[in-house]
Design an enzyme around this catalytic site. Structure first.
Site, PDB file in Angstrom:
ATOM      1  N   SER A  26       0.684  -1.147   0.013  1.00 33.82           N
ATOM      2  CA  SER A  26      -0.089  -0.040   0.174  1.00 33.82           C
ATOM      3  C   SER A  26       1.058   1.408  -0.132  1.00 33.82           C
ATOM      4  O   SER A  26       1.869   1.284   0.711  1.00 33.82           O
ATOM      5  CB  SER A  26      -0.896  -0.190   1.233  1.00 33.82           C
ATOM      6  OG  SER A  26      -1.581   1.230   1.271  1.00 33.82           O
ATOM      7  N   ASN A  33      -6.499  -1.515   1.832  1.00 37.89           N
ATOM      8  CA  ASN A  33      -5.712  -0.863   2.740  1.00 37.89           C
ATOM      9  C   ASN A  33      -6.763   0.407   3.509  1.00 37.89           C
ATOM     10  O   ASN A  33      -7.021   1.288   2.734  1.00 37.89           O
ATOM     11  CB  ASN A  33      -4.446  -0.259   2.633  1.00 37.89           C
ATOM     12  CG  ASN A  33      -3.623   0.279   3.453  1.00 37.89           C
ATOM     13  OD1 ASN A  33      -3.949   1.276   4.311  1.00 37.89           O
ATOM     14  ND2 ASN A  33      -2.806  -0.432   4.074  1.00 37.89           N
ATOM     15  N   CYS A  67       0.163   3.743  10.189  1.00 40.95           N
ATOM     16  CA  CYS A  67       0.435   5.109   9.382  1.00 40.95           C
ATOM     17  C   CYS A  67       1.276   5.885  10.339  1.00 40.95           C
ATOM     18  O   CYS A  67       0.400   6.737  11.369  1.00 40.95           O
ATOM     19  CB  CYS A  67      -0.669   5.608   8.644  1.00 40.95           C
ATOM     20  SG  CYS A  67      -0.054   7.215   7.895  1.00 40.95           S
ATOM     21  N   LYS A 112      -2.044  -4.265   9.953  1.00 38.24           N
ATOM     22  CA  LYS A 112      -0.976  -3.964   9.554  1.00 38.24           C
ATOM     23  C   LYS A 112      -0.060  -3.329  10.604  1.00 38.24           C
ATOM     24  O   LYS A 112      -0.708  -2.232  11.251  1.00 38.24           O
ATOM     25  CB  LYS A 112      -0.804  -3.129   8.201  1.00 38.24           C
ATOM     26  CG  LYS A 112       0.517  -2.485   7.855  1.00 38.24           C
ATOM     27  CD  LYS A 112       0.427  -1.825   6.468  1.00 38.24           C
ATOM     28  CE  LYS A 112       1.991  -1.540   5.804  1.00 38.24           C
ATOM     29  NZ  LYS A 112       1.729  -0.888   4.636  1.00 38.24           N
ATOM     30  N   ILE A 131       6.210  -4.763   8.267  1.00 36.42           N
ATOM     31  CA  ILE A 131       6.090  -3.789   8.989  1.00 36.42           C
ATOM     32  C   ILE A 131       5.942  -2.677   8.128  1.00 36.42           C
ATOM     33  O   ILE A 131       6.224  -2.364   7.112  1.00 36.42           O
ATOM     34  CB  ILE A 131       7.675  -3.445   9.629  1.00 36.42           C
ATOM     35  CG1 ILE A 131       8.490  -3.197   8.654  1.00 36.42           C
ATOM     36  CG2 ILE A 131       7.806  -4.570  10.565  1.00 36.42           C
ATOM     37  CD1 ILE A 131      10.061  -2.770   9.350  1.00 36.42           C
TER      38      ILE A 131
END
Lengths: 306, 241
Positions: free
Chosen positions: A20, A99, A130, A165, A191
């Site tokens: 992503s 995502n 994020c 994630k 990761i």
């Protein structure tokens, strides 16, 4: 050679999945090569509402890698469904990982609900890692209880397998993985980027407008391998490994430490043909390693040790 | 169309203390407009270097670059005969089909190069063009003879050491031009937008991919968010004003 892998029921022709944020919604890459050769790909992190993201500069070069502080720029879940997916379906007949980003539990849940309904989506990848958004994002992914709560909330509405994630910016990635699996995650991807910084030695200014940004690229590969190994050894759900993958040999390394598939990220940005090359190289590299079936690579590091 | 092309350096000339002209032989088929750019891979550097194409023909292309960091320093040391990988062609380029009575080509510093190929095109179309070139100081000047051979060329320097003293916008008389093409530093582009004149502006930004997927170089326009690399680098004055 059969390169197929199975991620808890999601069958992929091969384990190579562009990550992503490095593949948009597939449309630009479809102009470069037939993206149907991919195992799948993960769409740009998508939130309920459209987001412009952070001020420029958002990119800095680092030794063997790069920093980004894009900040989840995306057109919003409805626009992705109405405008991007129809265009994608004209050039792509496989399925995508959706995502999903957010700034609070409600926005994650709503975006996941919208995207997981779509036929083209085979799984949701919940982005609680994020580092470039103020609210949400990594704030959820670095607190085991918050990570578990948001996983459970999204799991209730998610109509497809839910992958979470994970952020590497934590003390124990294994603890977070165990918590989100306990809360219902069907798989783990890791990761996300490592928090980093770049500074101009002449002026003293940070290079990126948001000074702390996400590090990716070959520089993070050893950290990523260690974390994938830690998590894959601890959980029973499929793990998709990523972090600095640039070659078919790297794919074997990540699968050896327990990944059932891999995501290729930043390298797509500097060599747009890299995923095609990796898929084409895989049979020869597997032969060179004396491997008949790619699935036998998964987790072999620990079997070697025994 | 974007290809990963291996070019051969046929010359790498120093034009002044920090600006170089590099001629690359190889596939130019993907190029179709002035103002597009290539993205150059350098050994030991993670990201490619986006550099605008100055001019091209069927055998190769010319780029002009300023040494501003380690990557461009490395380029300046490359020799004739060396190979170089670049993604070609990136970006939308200048729309040269515009009809106007008197066109200004406004370039600041290392923003000038893409205007050279454009000047050739516009001249071959018989259009009335004037080149306005701005530099910080006389020592920064380059390509003035090349531009002068194509069109009337005026120079401004910030310190007055050559041409008119001041910024490049000082070279435009009010009402003299009815259209502009520009490439240069953002303050120069902003000054041009303020004139109210219609035109096209080429922007630059730090970018990772160069082909529209990383969202590293987005800017806000009247028509929503655009990517400088893919939707630009050339934007219209209407959308940026």
């Amino acid at each position: 050679m059969d390169l197929s892998v199975n991620l808890g029921g999601i069958k992929l022709d091969n384990p190579v999945i562009p990550a992503s944020g490095t593949f948009g919604y597939g449309l630009e890459f479809a102009e470069l090569y037939d993206i149907n050769i991919l195992g799948s790909f993960s769409i740009k992190g998508t939130t309920l509402e459209p987001r412009f993201g952070n001020p420029l500069p958002r990119i800095a070069e680092t030794p063997s890698g790069m920093l980004n502080s894009v900040g989840l720029q995306n057109p919003g879940a409805e626009a992705v469904v109405k405008e991007y997916f129809p265009r994608l379906k004209k050039v792509y007949r496989k399925k995508v990982f959706a995502n999903v980003g957010g700034h609070d539990e409600e926005s994650y849940v709503a975006a996941a609900e919208i995207l997981s309904k779509e036929d083209i989506v085979c799984a949701v990848e919940l982005n609680i890692s994020c580092p470039n958004v103020k609210a949400g994002g990594m704030a959820f992914g670095t607190d085991p209880d918050k990570a578990a709560a948001i996983t459970a909330a999204v799991k209730k509405v998610c109509r497809k397998p839910l992958f979470v994630k994970l952020s590497p910016n934590v003390t124990s990635v294994k603890d977070i993985a165990l918590k989100v699996v306990d809360a219902g995650a069907d798989g783990i991807t890791l990761i996300n980027t490592l928090l980093g910084m770049a500074v101009d030695w002449k002026t003293g200014r940070a290079i990126t407008a948001v000074p702390h940004a996400g590090l990716s690229g070959a520089a993070v590969k050893p950290v990523a391998l260690r974390m994938v190994h830690e998590v894959a050894s601890a959980v029973s759900v499929p793990v998709i490994g990523m972090g600095g993958i640039e070659s078919a040999k790297d794919v074997l390394e990540f699968m050896s430490v327990g990944a059932s598939a891999v995501m290729v990220g930043s390298k797509n940005l500097t060599d747009p043909f890299i995923c095609k090359k990796i898929i084409e190289d895989l049979p020869a590299v597997l032969s060179e390693a004396g491997v008949q079936d790619i699935k036998s690579v998964i987790g072999r590091t620990d079997r070697c040790a025994k | 169309m974007i290809k990963d092309v291996i070019y051969t350096i046929s010359s790498n000339l120093q034009l002044n203390s920090s600006v170089f002209e590099m001629r690359l032989d190889g596939d130019t088929a993907p190029l179709n407009k002035s103002g597009q750019f290539i993205d150059i891979a350098l050994s030991g550097k993670y990201l490619r270097r986006p550099i605008s194409v100055c001019d091209y023909d069927e055998n190769g292309l010319t780029i002009i670059y300023k040494v501003v960091g380690e990557g461009t320093k490395q380029m300046s040391n490359m020799q004739k005969g060396e190979k170089l990988s670049a993604l070609c062609a990136l970006g939308n380029g200048f729309d040269d089909s515009v009809t106007a009575k008197k066109i200004a080509l406004v370039g600041g510093g290392v923003g000038l190069p893409p205007l050279y190929g454009l000047a050739k095109r516009l001249k071959s179309q018989g259009k009335n063009i004037t080149v306005l070139a701005g530099f910080n100081t006389a020592a920064d000047m380059y390509y003035i003879n090349e531009f002068s051979s194509l069109a009337p060329t005026r120079v401004a320097t910030a310190d007055g050491s050559a041409g008119t003293k001041g910024f490049v916008t000082a070279l435009m008389d009010e009402g003299e031009f009815d259209y502009f093409y520009a490439c240069g530093p953002e303050p120069m582009l902003n000054a041009l937008l303020k004139t109210g004149l219609d035109g096209q502006l080429s922007y630059e930004a730090r970018m990772a991919c160069g082909f529209g997927v990383c969202m590293g170089c987005s800017c806000k326009t009247k028509l929503g968010a655009k990517r400088i690399c893919k939707d630009g680098p050339v934007m219209t004055a209407k959308e940026m004003r």
